[in-house]
Design a protein around this motif. Structure first.
Motif, PDB file in Angstrom:
ATOM      1  N   ILE A  30       0.887  -1.178   0.000  1.00  0.00           N
ATOM      2  CA  ILE A  30       0.000   0.000   0.000  1.00  0.00           C
ATOM      3  C   ILE A  30       0.918   1.218   0.000  1.00  0.00           C
ATOM      4  CG2 ILE A  30      -1.939   1.130   1.179  1.00  0.00           C
ATOM      5  CD1 ILE A  30      -2.327  -1.603   2.628  1.00  0.00           C
ATOM      6  N   PHE A 166      -1.000   8.690  -0.304  1.00  0.00           N
ATOM      7  CA  PHE A 166      -0.926   7.333  -0.850  1.00  0.00           C
ATOM      8  C   PHE A 166      -0.965   7.373  -2.378  1.00  0.00           C
ATOM      9  CE2 PHE A 166      -2.462   6.717   3.424  1.00  0.00           C
ATOM     10  CZ  PHE A 166      -1.849   5.553   3.847  1.00  0.00           C
ATOM     11  N   LEU A 168      -2.013   4.643  -4.467  1.00  0.00           N
ATOM     12  CA  LEU A 168      -2.554   3.289  -4.429  1.00  0.00           C
ATOM     13  C   LEU A 168      -2.718   2.714  -5.826  1.00  0.00           C
ATOM     14  CD1 LEU A 168      -5.265   3.908  -1.715  1.00  0.00           C
ATOM     15  CD2 LEU A 168      -3.089   2.755  -1.389  1.00  0.00           C
ATOM     16  N   ARG A 172      -6.743  -1.865  -5.474  1.00  0.00           N
ATOM     17  CA  ARG A 172      -7.032  -1.767  -4.040  1.00  0.00           C
ATOM     18  C   ARG A 172      -8.015  -0.640  -3.744  1.00  0.00           C
ATOM     19  NH1 ARG A 172      -4.270  -4.635  -0.310  1.00  0.00           N
ATOM     20  NH2 ARG A 172      -6.150  -4.106   0.847  1.00  0.00           N
ATOM     21  N   CYS A 175      -8.771   0.341  -0.075  1.00  0.00           N
ATOM     22  CA  CYS A 175      -7.864   1.192   0.697  1.00  0.00           C
ATOM     23  C   CYS A 175      -8.056   2.674   0.395  1.00  0.00           C
ATOM     24  CB  CYS A 175      -6.410   0.784   0.436  1.00  0.00           C
ATOM     25  SG  CYS A 175      -5.964  -0.765   1.217  1.00  0.00           S
TER      26      CYS A 175
END
Length: 865
Positions: A30, A166, A168, A172, A175
């Motif tokens: 992540i 993040f 990502l 995902r 998340c």
């Protein structure tokens, strides 16, 4: 996506720094792209009250402040800000502070009066200026009067936080929410998360289904559509804690209703939208496809026309918003709103991605829908928004949820064995360790019997032994021999099994949690185990196998062509395989040409290139235009790449792929320099490169003819042929094409088919000794009609040259004085040689006379005197 560490800590107790959190997340797949320390530069900035304010004795604009910063003695600070007054609480930078704007604070005097710090403005603290009073945008930042003194300014300003940014991956989607990140963090740290309990106090006197109707007319684009109705809505600013959480995620607070939907989207990953109930015509909302030309008036106050096929949320008369991207202007929440319809839905990812790119809008909501949301989370998200607004005293919640869910998502179940996971990863985790990880991630693991654990190595040995067995049994002649052989077989296989450690192992079946859309096969479970235990913990091993890779003959040939062209001063380009109909127009491709029958791309990267290319010239022309627009006008490019030719449209099978070669030259012949010529490249530079390429590939005895090409100059185009096959087309780019490309220079290109070149290239190189005997050369100059090609005359010379003929070269073409107006003079050098002896002049002359006679007969030529 970005989120504050404080928000994460609302749901889980952790004592890790932001940088340690970033490392843990990144190593678990992540990735954290950046860590922002919001309070950086505020270490020595505290709150202080102005207890006394006096005029500077030697200045008409400076003032001397006696500051209470919670210390025993007052601190004297000189300021020039006009908006300060006694009793105000302001940020005070102490000596040694290094502010966010780069300013360093040191002890000093201002016109003879000591100053032991500085009162800070919003700009010096890098605070958001929007919304501040005018005097605070340029003057000192004023804190509320009840702010305690001596506190760190970072804490008071809500900047004692760190932000994780993040980056990502697209798979995902779970998340893209705080709760999703907390789930991961709980597994990585072994801590227990505490998620908010969602509970709504419904008003039984009013039922939501009686007020609003919800429908889905495009089941393939919208799998679920849920709604709640809120009455007695009171719009107001959101509580400070919600404002801080939104700001930490990079979002601006608007009002309590909108902020609650944004908060829940960030918290749970489910985008929501609020409609003014009274502005929704017919009090109904339907997810349907837009009609071509249908008007769309979005929240950014922009009027658009639908292309047709986009998913919209529509009321009884018109589209009320672009589904999953942006709501409609007419139904937005305003100060007059008293009743709200909350929408939460699950939309098709590809549809949202296409529409978002088509309209040029990328929002927090569209980003989440593009990655996939939890179809079973819509109702909980609605309840959470309703709960937050109830806690603010901002509404009543009508009884029930209006929920349209035509095809409920079934459970995803996957069978696996721990041995399979270990074999795939090269690890030796126990059953308990693997099950523990999966359970912690929310997977429900149940026993599913036992299986024989036979490794690939054992299977390979048994297979090899069986082959040996078959060979041996065929050689046995007596029955007793066969019985003895099979007895030995049983003992051997049994020993192999025992030595390999074959055992019975447990099998399990996992139920994938509904928020994990990315887990569908056993390999995904292996990835989950690997990333939680740590990819860095997997031991390094060499791959097994005895096969050696090698390039195909075509790959070797392409490498050879690239090597030759690079050696000729050309530069290889790399290009996308996409183009558009506008490029076909620029290249003057005929309307009925098969080149225009290109495969359309369902999800193009840009609207300008929605097709797979059918000619490599499109790519090299685009790169040439891009270079020219950036003042790089001296270009020698080549490209070898596939083009895609569909067998039929619409496509029902894969298109044919053909490898093409193209080259392009324009600009100066020599690099710019004081000793270099400034001459520009011409047709013969391009033709010369083609000739060198063919010679290096040992493609001999090809002919050059006048050619035609839609993108090339009609009088300056040549075709290299080998029999009936076209090897290369070379020529000057048509002036209209160059103008359409925006290139104000002459451009020369060549184009070839790789398979055709490979077909005629020498497979083996043979060497011949240098000739022992001298050649005899004769010059032939003849007058022929203007429309006769020199290549045709040259081929006739080759055919009629006789056994001693070795070669012919055209060395002069002349028209002008002493030449009839309808004629031209062609002069050839012809070589004769014998490999066995020295030729006599008489033998050479006889061959020459035969050539002359044939040329005179075939072309009506006359010998030029």
């Amino acid at each position: 996506m970005q989120v504050s560490t404080k928000w994460l800590k609302d749901y889980i107790d952790i004592n890790l720094t932001a940088d340690e959190l970033a490392d843990k997340f990144t190593l678990a797949g992540i990735p954290v792209e950046n860590v922002i320390h919001a309070g950086e530069g505020l270490d020595k900035v505290v709150t202080g009250r102005i207890e006394e304010l006096t005029a500077h004795p030697d200045s008409d604009h400076l003032q001397v402040c006696q500051m209470n910063i919670g210390a025993e003695n007052l601190l004297q600070v000189v300021t020039g800000a006009p908006n300060v007054a006694e009793g105000q609480v302001v940020p005070v930078a102490l000596i040694g502070a290094h502010l966010p704007n780069g300013q360093k604070i040191s002890k000093g005097k201002m016109r003879g009066v000591a100053s032991n710090g500085m009162l800070c403005s919003a700009g010096e603290l890098k605070l958001e200026l929007e919304g501040l009073p005018i005097e605070q945008q340029t003057g000192i930042y004023i804190l509320p009067d009840d702010t305690p003194v001596g506190l760190p300014a970072a804490k008071v300003l809500g900047l004692d936080d760190d932000i994780l940014e993040f980056e990502l991956t697209a798979n995902r989607g779970d998340c893209f929410s705080v709760i999703g990140l907390v789930r991961e963090l709980a597994v990585l740290t072994g801590k227990t998360p505490r998620f908010p309990e969602v509970d709504v106090d419904e008003d039984d006197s009013t039922e939501a289904a009686a007020l609003v109707k919800i429908g889905i007319d495009a089941n393939d684009l919208c799998s679920r559509f849920s709604a709640r109705v809120l009455t007695n809505v009171k719009l107001a600013p959101s509580p400070e804690w919600i404002v801080k959480r939104l700001e930490g995620a990079g979002m601006r607070a608007i009002n309590n209703v909108v902020d609650a939907t944004n908060f829940v989207m960030l918290e749970m990953g489910q985008p929501l939208h609020a409609y003014d109930f009274d502005k929704v015509i017919g009090h109904q909302l339907t997810a349907r496809r837009a009609v071509e030309g249908e008007p769309l008036h979005t929240l950014d106050d922009t009027n658009r026309l639908a292309k047709g096929g986009e998913l919209v949320i529509a009321d009884a008369e018109k589209a009320a918003g672009l589904a999953g991207i942006m709501g409609g202007f007419e139904t937005e929440i305003t100060d007059a709103t008293t009743t709200v319809v909350l929408e939460a839905a699950c939309f098709n990812s590809a549809s949202i991605r296409r529409t978002s790119r088509a309209v040029g809008i990328h929002s927090e909501a569209s980003g989440r829908f593009e990655r996939g949301t939890n179809v079973n989370g819509t109702v909980q998200a609605l309840d959470r928004v309703a709960q937050l607004l109830q806690q603010m005293g901002a509404c009543k919640v009508c009884r029930g949820v209006v929920d349209v869910y035509p095809n409920p998502k079934g459970e995803v179940k996957i069978k696996f064995t721990p041995a399979q996971i270990n074999a795939r990863l090269g690890t030796a985790y126990t059953d308990e360790e693997i099950i523990g990880v999966l359970n912690a991630l929310g997977f429900d693991v149940a026993a599913a019997g036992v299986v024989d654990d036979i490794t690939d190595e054992v299977a390979d040995k048994i297979s090899g032994f069986a082959k040996l067995l078959g060979s041996s049994v065929r050689k046995l002649s007596k029955t007793s021999d066969v019985e003895d052989a099979f007895s030995n077989i049983g003992e051997t296989v049994g020993g192999m099994v025992k030595n390999a450690g074959m055992k019975i192992s447990s099998a399990y079946e996992v139920t994938v949690p509904d928020w994990r859309n990315d887990v569908t096969i056993p390999d995904d479970l292996s990835e989950e185990v690997a990333r939680i235990f740590g990819f860095d913990k997997i031991p390094s091993t060499l791959p097994k196998g005895n096969q050696q890779g090698h390039q195909s003959p075509r790959q070797n040939f392409i490498d050879r062509v690239k090597e030759i062209l690079s050696g000729l001063g050309m530069c290889e380009e790399l290009s996308f395989a996409f183009t558009g109909s506008a490029m076909f127009d620029k290249m003057r491709v005929p309307a009925d040409s098969e080149l225009r029958r290109a495969v359309p791309i369902m999800n193009p990267l840009t609207d300008e290139a929605p097709l797979l290319r059918t000619t490599l010239l499109a790519s090299i022309f685009e790169n040439a235009a891009r270079n020219f627009s950036r003042k790089n006008e001296d270009v020698r490019l080549f490209d070898i790449a596939p083009v895609f030719l569909p067998k039929a449209l619409p496509v029902t099978e894969l298109p044919r792929e053909r490898q093409q070669l193209v080259g392009l030259l324009m600009g100066r012949r020599e690099p710019k320099g004081w000793s270099q010529s400034s001459e520009q490249v011409d047709f013969y530079d391009a033709k010369g490169i083609v000739e060198e390429l063919l010679a290096a590939l040992s493609i001999n005895n090809c002919t050059v003819e006048r050619g035609e090409h839609h993108a090339l100059h009609p009088g300056k185009t040549a075709v290299f042929r080998k029999g009936r096959d076209v090897l290369v087309t070379v020529g000057e780019v048509h002036p209209a094409v160059a103008e359409a490309l925006g290139i104000r220079k002459k451009i020369y290109v060549f184009e070839a088919d790789i398979d055709t070149l490979q077909k005629f290239a020498a497979k083996k190189i043979s060497l011949t000794p240098l000739p022992k005997y001298p050649a005899i050369s004769r010059d032939l100059a003849v007058l022929v009609d203007h429309d006769i090609a020199a290549g045709d005359v040259e081929r006739t010379i080759q055919k009629s040259g006789g056994q001693f003929f070795k070669g012919v070269t055209l060395f002069d073409v002349y028209t002008g004085e002493r030449i009839p107006a309808d004629k031209k003079s062609l002069a050839f050098a012809i070589d004769f040689r014998s490999n066995e002896r020295t030729l006599t002049d008489a033998e050479a002359d006889a061959a020459f006379q035969n050539i002359l006679a044939t040329v005179e007969k075939d072309f009506g030529a006359t010998l030029r005197s």
